[in-house]
Design a protein around this motif. Structure first.
Motif, PDB file in Angstrom:
ATOM      1  N   UNK A  54      -6.114 -24.796  11.478  1.00  0.00           N
ATOM      2  CA  UNK A  54      -5.809 -23.485  12.056  1.00  0.00           C
ATOM      3  C   UNK A  54      -6.511 -22.320  11.386  1.00  0.00           C
ATOM      4  N   UNK A  55      -7.205 -22.611  10.281  1.00  0.00           N
ATOM      5  CA  UNK A  55      -7.992 -21.570   9.637  1.00  0.00           C
ATOM      6  C   UNK A  55      -7.386 -20.957   8.382  1.00  0.00           C
ATOM      7  N   UNK A  56      -6.267 -21.459   7.928  1.00  0.00           N
ATOM      8  CA  UNK A  56      -5.698 -20.962   6.680  1.00  0.00           C
ATOM      9  C   UNK A  56      -6.537 -21.462   5.510  1.00  0.00           C
ATOM     10  N   UNK A  57      -6.824 -20.556   4.585  1.00  0.00           N
ATOM     11  CA  UNK A  57      -7.737 -20.884   3.487  1.00  0.00           C
ATOM     12  C   UNK A  57      -7.063 -20.768   2.131  1.00  0.00           C
ATOM     13  N   UNK A  58      -7.689 -21.454   1.179  1.00  0.00           N
ATOM     14  CA  UNK A  58      -7.204 -21.426  -0.196  1.00  0.00           C
ATOM     15  C   UNK A  58      -8.417 -21.519  -1.109  1.00  0.00           C
ATOM     16  N   UNK A  59      -8.376 -20.802  -2.234  1.00  0.00           N
ATOM     17  CA  UNK A  59      -9.497 -20.801  -3.169  1.00  0.00           C
ATOM     18  C   UNK A  59      -8.983 -20.948  -4.601  1.00  0.00           C
ATOM     19  N   UNK A  60      -9.751 -21.619  -5.421  1.00  0.00           N
ATOM     20  CA  UNK A  60      -9.449 -21.608  -6.835  1.00  0.00           C
ATOM     21  C   UNK A  60      -9.796 -20.225  -7.375  1.00  0.00           C
ATOM     22  N   UNK A  61      -9.086 -19.802  -8.400  1.00  0.00           N
ATOM     23  CA  UNK A  61      -9.216 -18.416  -8.867  1.00  0.00           C
ATOM     24  C   UNK A  61     -10.650 -18.041  -9.238  1.00  0.00           C
ATOM     25  N   UNK A  62     -11.395 -18.967  -9.803  1.00  0.00           N
ATOM     26  CA  UNK A  62     -12.725 -18.639 -10.317  1.00  0.00           C
ATOM     27  C   UNK A  62     -13.738 -18.312  -9.229  1.00  0.00           C
ATOM     28  N   UNK A  63     -13.429 -18.646  -7.972  1.00  0.00           N
ATOM     29  CA  UNK A  63     -14.392 -18.385  -6.890  1.00  0.00           C
ATOM     30  C   UNK A  63     -13.884 -17.368  -5.881  1.00  0.00           C
ATOM     31  N   UNK A  64     -12.656 -16.917  -6.049  1.00  0.00           N
ATOM     32  CA  UNK A  64     -12.105 -15.927  -5.108  1.00  0.00           C
ATOM     33  C   UNK A  64     -13.014 -14.706  -5.050  1.00  0.00           C
ATOM     34  N   UNK A  65     -13.175 -14.165  -3.890  1.00  0.00           N
ATOM     35  CA  UNK A  65     -14.019 -13.008  -3.594  1.00  0.00           C
ATOM     36  C   UNK A  65     -15.482 -13.420  -3.472  1.00  0.00           C
TER      37      UNK A  65
END
Length: 121
Positions: A54-65
């Motif tokens: 459905x398009x919900x995303x998650x990122x590890x902190x070191x790559x956010x942004x």
């Protein structure tokens, strides 16, 4: 029955950008969550980013942004846009997906063989 093929890795200078692709093929009924992992030399494999059907995303902190994950469901493809790359992003990047095939109609995990990203300082 299902293959995942990554592409887009390579050598880039610090601060540069790359876009990774992972295309799934085979007797696919549907693909659930798609995930990018990476493994740096001498380190354990870590989850970088994930995206649900459905398009919900998650990122590890070191790559956010800096990193953006997105997918095109009609093409069974997931992408990872990587900006402002750092030497510590150097790793083999692997694609993982939960795939339901026509033959089993059950979700199963599949992995690609990986693509190498090298960021020079």
């Amino acid at each position: 029955q299902v293959q995942l093929v990554e592409s887009g890795g390579g050598l880039v200078q610090s601060g540069g950008s790359l876009r990774l692709s992972c295309a799934a093929s085979g007797t696919i009924f549907s693909i659930n969550t798609m995930v990018w992992y990476r493994q740096a030399p001498g380190k354990q494999r870590e989850l970088v980013s994930s995206i649900t059907r459905g398009g919900s995303t998650n990122y590890t902190d070191s790559v956010k942004v800096r990193f953006t994950i997105y997918r095109v469901n009609a093409k069974y493809t997931v992408y990872l846009q990587m900006n402002s790359l750092k030497p510590e992003d150097t790793a083999v990047y692997y694609c993982n997906a939960g795939v339901v095939t026509w033959s089993t109609m059950k979700n199963a995990d599949y992995w690609g063989k990986g693509t190498l990203v090298t960021v020079s300082s």
